[in-house]
Design a protein around this motif. Structure first.
Motif, PDB file in Angstrom:
ATOM      1  N   ILE A 131       0.873  -1.218  -0.023  1.00  0.00           N
ATOM      2  CA  ILE A 131      -0.076   0.039   0.016  1.00  0.00           C
ATOM      3  C   ILE A 131       1.048   1.315  -0.048  1.00  0.00           C
ATOM      4  CG2 ILE A 131      -1.653   1.520   1.121  1.00  0.00           C
ATOM      5  CD1 ILE A 131      -2.579  -1.312   2.341  1.00  0.00           C
ATOM      6  N   THR A 132       0.746   2.154  -0.845  1.00  0.00           N
ATOM      7  CA  THR A 132       1.282   3.300  -0.784  1.00  0.00           C
ATOM      8  C   THR A 132       0.278   4.522  -0.501  1.00  0.00           C
ATOM      9  OG1 THR A 132       0.727   3.700  -3.308  1.00  0.00           O
ATOM     10  CG2 THR A 132       3.077   2.683  -2.621  1.00  0.00           C
ATOM     11  N   ALA A 133      -0.914   4.356  -0.479  1.00  0.00           N
ATOM     12  CA  ALA A 133      -2.015   5.288  -0.094  1.00  0.00           C
ATOM     13  C   ALA A 133      -3.227   4.578   0.564  1.00  0.00           C
ATOM     14  CB  ALA A 133      -2.336   5.942  -1.385  1.00  0.00           C
ATOM     15  N   ALA A 134      -3.276   4.997   2.061  1.00  0.00           N
ATOM     16  CA  ALA A 134      -4.185   4.080   2.828  1.00  0.00           C
ATOM     17  C   ALA A 134      -5.547   4.961   2.472  1.00  0.00           C
ATOM     18  CB  ALA A 134      -3.794   3.955   3.981  1.00  0.00           C
ATOM     19  N   THR A 135      -6.579   3.973   2.958  1.00  0.00           N
ATOM     20  CA  THR A 135      -8.031   4.592   2.625  1.00  0.00           C
ATOM     21  C   THR A 135      -8.741   4.536   4.029  1.00  0.00           C
ATOM     22  OG1 THR A 135      -8.829   2.782   1.780  1.00  0.00           O
ATOM     23  CG2 THR A 135      -8.222   4.445   0.156  1.00  0.00           C
ATOM     24  N   GLY A 136      -8.449   3.770   4.913  1.00  0.00           N
ATOM     25  CA  GLY A 136      -9.189   3.421   6.240  1.00  0.00           C
ATOM     26  C   GLY A 136      -9.000   2.265   7.019  1.00  0.00           C
ATOM     27  N   TYR A 137      -9.703   1.898   7.918  1.00  0.00           N
ATOM     28  CA  TYR A 137      -9.453   0.687   8.718  1.00  0.00           C
ATOM     29  C   TYR A 137     -10.734  -0.131   8.352  1.00  0.00           C
ATOM     30  CZ  TYR A 137      -5.857   3.075  11.553  1.00  0.00           C
ATOM     31  OH  TYR A 137      -4.707   3.820  12.017  1.00  0.00           O
ATOM     32  N   ALA A 138     -10.058  -1.800   8.301  1.00  0.00           N
ATOM     33  CA  ALA A 138     -11.164  -2.766   8.214  1.00  0.00           C
ATOM     34  C   ALA A 138     -11.705  -2.966   9.663  1.00  0.00           C
ATOM     35  CB  ALA A 138     -10.696  -3.751   7.700  1.00  0.00           C
ATOM     36  N   SER A 139     -12.764  -3.504   9.746  1.00  0.00           N
ATOM     37  CA  SER A 139     -13.405  -4.039  11.056  1.00  0.00           C
ATOM     38  C   SER A 139     -12.300  -4.634  11.971  1.00  0.00           C
ATOM     39  CB  SER A 139     -14.750  -4.701  10.815  1.00  0.00           C
ATOM     40  OG  SER A 139     -15.678  -4.141  10.049  1.00  0.00           O
ATOM     41  N   ASN A 140     -11.430  -5.493  11.251  1.00  0.00           N
ATOM     42  CA  ASN A 140     -10.691  -6.013  12.157  1.00  0.00           C
ATOM     43  C   ASN A 140      -9.266  -5.500  12.380  1.00  0.00           C
ATOM     44  OD1 ASN A 140      -9.344  -5.933   9.679  1.00  0.00           O
ATOM     45  ND2 ASN A 140      -9.321  -8.371   9.230  1.00  0.00           N
ATOM     46  N   GLY A 141      -9.186  -4.234  11.996  1.00  0.00           N
ATOM     47  CA  GLY A 141      -8.070  -3.199  12.476  1.00  0.00           C
ATOM     48  C   GLY A 141      -7.149  -3.179  11.459  1.00  0.00           C
ATOM     49  N   ASN A 142      -7.063  -3.976  10.383  1.00  0.00           N
ATOM     50  CA  ASN A 142      -6.003  -4.150   9.326  1.00  0.00           C
ATOM     51  C   ASN A 142      -6.277  -2.533   8.237  1.00  0.00           C
ATOM     52  OD1 ASN A 142      -5.047  -6.449   9.976  1.00  0.00           O
ATOM     53  ND2 ASN A 142      -6.462  -7.549   8.613  1.00  0.00           N
ATOM     54  N   VAL A 143      -5.415  -2.128   7.978  1.00  0.00           N
ATOM     55  CA  VAL A 143      -5.198  -0.863   7.181  1.00  0.00           C
ATOM     56  C   VAL A 143      -5.791  -1.365   5.568  1.00  0.00           C
ATOM     57  CG1 VAL A 143      -4.096   0.966   6.144  1.00  0.00           C
ATOM     58  CG2 VAL A 143      -3.479   0.175   8.629  1.00  0.00           C
ATOM     59  N   LEU A 144      -6.573  -0.604   5.158  1.00  0.00           N
ATOM     60  CA  LEU A 144      -7.152  -0.701   3.492  1.00  0.00           C
ATOM     61  C   LEU A 144      -6.670   0.408   2.963  1.00  0.00           C
ATOM     62  CD1 LEU A 144     -10.996  -1.527   4.478  1.00  0.00           C
ATOM     63  CD2 LEU A 144      -9.085  -3.226   3.925  1.00  0.00           C
ATOM     64  N   GLY A 145      -6.455   0.268   1.676  1.00  0.00           N
ATOM     65  CA  GLY A 145      -5.804   1.243   0.860  1.00  0.00           C
ATOM     66  C   GLY A 145      -5.959   0.721  -0.546  1.00  0.00           C
ATOM     67  N   TYR A 146      -5.475   1.841  -1.543  1.00  0.00           N
ATOM     68  CA  TYR A 146      -5.592   1.448  -3.020  1.00  0.00           C
ATOM     69  C   TYR A 146      -4.874   0.174  -3.185  1.00  0.00           C
ATOM     70  CZ  TYR A 146      -7.479   5.869  -3.431  1.00  0.00           C
ATOM     71  OH  TYR A 146      -8.679   6.929  -3.318  1.00  0.00           O
ATOM     72  N   THR A 147      -5.360  -0.672  -4.156  1.00  0.00           N
ATOM     73  CA  THR A 147      -4.740  -2.118  -4.409  1.00  0.00           C
ATOM     74  C   THR A 147      -3.538  -1.785  -5.395  1.00  0.00           C
ATOM     75  OG1 THR A 147      -7.139  -3.037  -4.181  1.00  0.00           O
ATOM     76  CG2 THR A 147      -5.180  -4.590  -5.343  1.00  0.00           C
ATOM     77  N   SER A 148      -2.627  -2.611  -4.979  1.00  0.00           N
ATOM     78  CA  SER A 148      -1.304  -2.259  -5.968  1.00  0.00           C
ATOM     79  C   SER A 148      -1.434  -3.028  -7.187  1.00  0.00           C
ATOM     80  CB  SER A 148      -0.142  -2.801  -5.009  1.00  0.00           C
ATOM     81  OG  SER A 148      -0.366  -4.128  -4.713  1.00  0.00           O
ATOM     82  N   LEU A 149      -0.553  -2.734  -7.777  1.00  0.00           N
ATOM     83  CA  LEU A 149      -0.527  -3.386  -9.171  1.00  0.00           C
ATOM     84  C   LEU A 149       0.064  -4.913  -8.953  1.00  0.00           C
ATOM     85  CD1 LEU A 149       1.312  -0.875 -11.442  1.00  0.00           C
ATOM     86  CD2 LEU A 149      -0.974  -1.713 -11.686  1.00  0.00           C
TER      87      LEU A 149
END
Length: 627
Positions: A597-615
């Motif tokens: 991840i180079t740009a994050a968007t938020g947190y999932a319910s389990n606490g993991n960081v969500l972001g823009y999907t990489s190539l």
């Protein structure tokens, strides 16, 4: 301040490369000519850090888009919001996209509202060469050139060629280029078609209900360009260049528009003529950057229309000394946008003067410029540089310069916006840049080391106003970016090695915190080998961890600081000449399928960081016919 140990190690590494190479040979490699100062010079004589990506490198690597190409350059890091057609932010030495001037054939192409550039919509098939000039260049190029200039030069194919490529996510690409020549007239052309089904560009919370954004985000681009040159003994050389592209892309937006159409073009008509010791040139250019947000019934249009005129003369006093002077007029118009402004157009008048000295041992240049933007007043900038060549293969350089970025019309004149209020007293952002560098060229390779510092003041930041409930822009922030760049292109043990490393310390000058989304260490390494008919290259790309923007954690009910993990990816390219006129090509992107991840968007319910999907892992195969 950059850690002393890292700085010392970087310089010692560069010097060790240089000494070993110099002892191997005293012959120069082929001279690379660039236009960093708006006239042709050997790259070692520009007294600036300049990186060049040639067409041969593009075809050897089979890289599919411009952001991926730029991400191989020392001092550049690209943050992508997904794959093809998605926004890409290009950080040059830690500075934001808006602080780097981007040109196509010398024509400005940025969005005058935000300063963003649609890098992903510039087709690779249209690119002949990319020149990246780093440092404060406003004294030569004007507003926005605070961290550097990226000049994309379009195709100059000398023979006809057609390439067909297919790949992952239903990717298809058709491109064609060529040249017609008759006596003193040359007409070059390029055209292309690119389409992909794409993939879901934002990672989703596994427990989130399936919605409209749980889909693939596709992309389409059609483009065409022409380059006409007419040479006459009496009147000089005339040149007309035009590049046009249009298409559409999808993205994820839970609240509204989730797709866009784009129409971009740039055109330039130029004349040049040498008369005695003077070289005269004049040009008129125009460009349109238009993005229409679609996906819902209400369509928002962001449009920037520019027209620019420049007259320049170069006077060669003798073999060592030359002077340049120019006048420039630029108009920017946002009238095609759906947003409301109390003023939709502004003009800028500029004049600059420069002196350049080069006697093959001592080098120096001084350039001063004055810009007068409507509504913002006058901005005066300068660049000074000094260099010495203790040996014909070695150049030491030091340069110092200032730069600025004019506020956008949105900052000053936006009206009836639900989110923003204007500030008629907003001032230009300002930068001061310093660099010390050394370059070495031998038949074994070219090496460069640069130590840089860039300070930006009067940064424009939107501040929340409680009374109105809207954001108002103010000159309240500042930033400092300093570090070291190392690069080497070496021939050794039968292989071609291209290596660069960047150590960066980018801080918010107000808070002292690290600037978000910038990695402190970057490393690129490509090794290539050619056999009789087969060329193969393997590339490694490493980025260290980076701070993210604060993310809202719904479980905690507050925003949290987050650090994104570093990553390493490997890419493989190959070309096989089946017979004269036919070459097969292939590329395997992200061989190991690395998730990052180079740009994050938020947190999932389990606490993991969500972001823009990489190539992810992607494969492309194709064939090129030349005739």
């Amino acid at each position: 301040m950059l850690a002393k140990s890292a700085l010392s190690a970087a310089i010692l590494t560069a010097l060790s490369f240089s000494v070993s190479a110099q002892s191997s040979s005293t012959e120069n490699i082929e001279r690379i000519t660039v236009t960093a100062n708006k006239f042709e010079q050997a790259i070692n004589n520009t007294l600036a850090t300049v990186n060049v990506i040639e067409r041969a490198e593009i075809e050897s690597s089979n890289i599919r888009d411009l952001p991926s190409l730029l991400n191989t350059v020392a001092g550049i890091d690209v943050v992508r919001n997904g794959g093809f057609g998605q926004q890409a932010s290009v950080f040059v030495r830690g500075a934001a996209t808006k602080h780097t001037l981007v040109l196509v054939d010398g024509v400005r192409i940025s969005d005058a509202n935000s300063g963003s550039v649609s890098f992903t919509n510039i087709p690779v098939n249209s690119i002949e060469k990319i020149e990246v000039v780093k440092g404060a260049r406003a004294a030569i190029y004007g507003s926005d050139a605070m961290a550097g200039v990226i000049n994309i030069i379009t195709r100059q194919a000398v023979q006809h060629e057609i390439t067909l490529t297919s790949g992952s996510h239903n990717y298809v690409n058709y491109q064609q280029a060529g040249e017609f020549s008759q006596d003193n007239i040359t007409l070059g052309y390029n055209l292309g078609y690119e389409d992909t089904k794409g993939y879901d560009v934002i990672a989703k919370d596994p427990v989130a209900p399936v919605g409209k954004d749980h889909d693939s985000d596709g992309y389409n681009n059609q483009n065409i360009g022409f380059n006409l040159t007419v040479n006459t003994d009496e009147l000089g050389q005339f040149n007309a260049i035009v590049q046009y592209s249009e298409g559409d892309a999808e993205y994820d937006n839970a609240w509204g528009n989730d797709a866009y159409d784009f129409e971009n073009y740039s055109g330039r008509i130029a004349w040049q003529k040498k008369l005695g010791q003077f070289e005269h040139s004049a040009s008129v250019s125009t460009s349109l950057e238009e993005n229409t947000q679609t996906g819902i019934p209400k369509h928002d249009i962001y449009s920037t229309d520019r027209v620019e005129f420049e007259y320049r003369t170069l006077y060669r006093l003798n073999d060592a000394t030359q002077f340049t002077g120019a006048v420039n007029y630029l108009t920017e118009d946002l009238g095609g946008s759906t947003a409301t402004f109390s003023e939709t157009q502004r003009d800028n008048q500029a004049v600059f003067l420069g002196g350049f000295y080069d006697d093959n041992k001592w080098l120096a240049n001084v350039v001063v410029r004055s810009d007068d933007y409507d509504y913002h007043g006058r901005a005066n900038t300068y660049t000074t540089a000094f260099g010495v060549k203790p040996h014909r293969d070695v150049t030491f350089r030091v340069n110092h310069g200032t730069a600025f970025r004019a506020p956008s019309l949105t900052n000053t004149f936006v009206a009836q916006s639900p989110w923003y209020l204007p500030n008629a007293d907003i001032k230009p952002e300002e930068a001061t840049n310093n660099e010390i560098g050394m370059s070495l060229s031998t038949r074994w390779g070219r090496y460069d080391v640069a130590v840089f510092q860039n300070k930006i003041d009067n940064l424009i930041s939107n501040q929340y106003d409680a009374d109105s409930g809207k954001y108002i822009p103010y000159n309240v922030d500042k930033a400092t970016m300093e570090g070291v760049e190392l690069s080497a292109n070496v021939s050794a043990f039968g292989f071609e090695h291209s290596i660069n490393a960047t150590f960066l310390d980018a801080k918010d000058g107000t808070t002292g915190e690290k600037l978000v989304r910038r990695p402190s260490e970057s490393f690129n390494y490509t090794v290539a080998r050619s056999w009789d008919k087969l060329d193969v290259n393997l590339a490694m790309q490493y980025r260290s961890s980076r701070p993210s923007i604060n993310l809202y954690d719904s479980n905690l009910g507050q925003s949290m600081a987050t650090t994104l993990a570093g990553y390493t990816v490997f890419n493989l390219g190959a070309n096989y000449r089946l017979f004269d006129g036919l070459t097969l090509n292939a590329r395997l992107e992200n061989i190991a399928g690395k998730d990052y991840i180079t740009a994050a968007t938020g947190y999932a319910s389990n606490g993991n960081v969500l972001g823009y999907t990489s190539l992810g892992r992607q494969a492309y195969v194709g064939a090129t016919v030349r005739f």
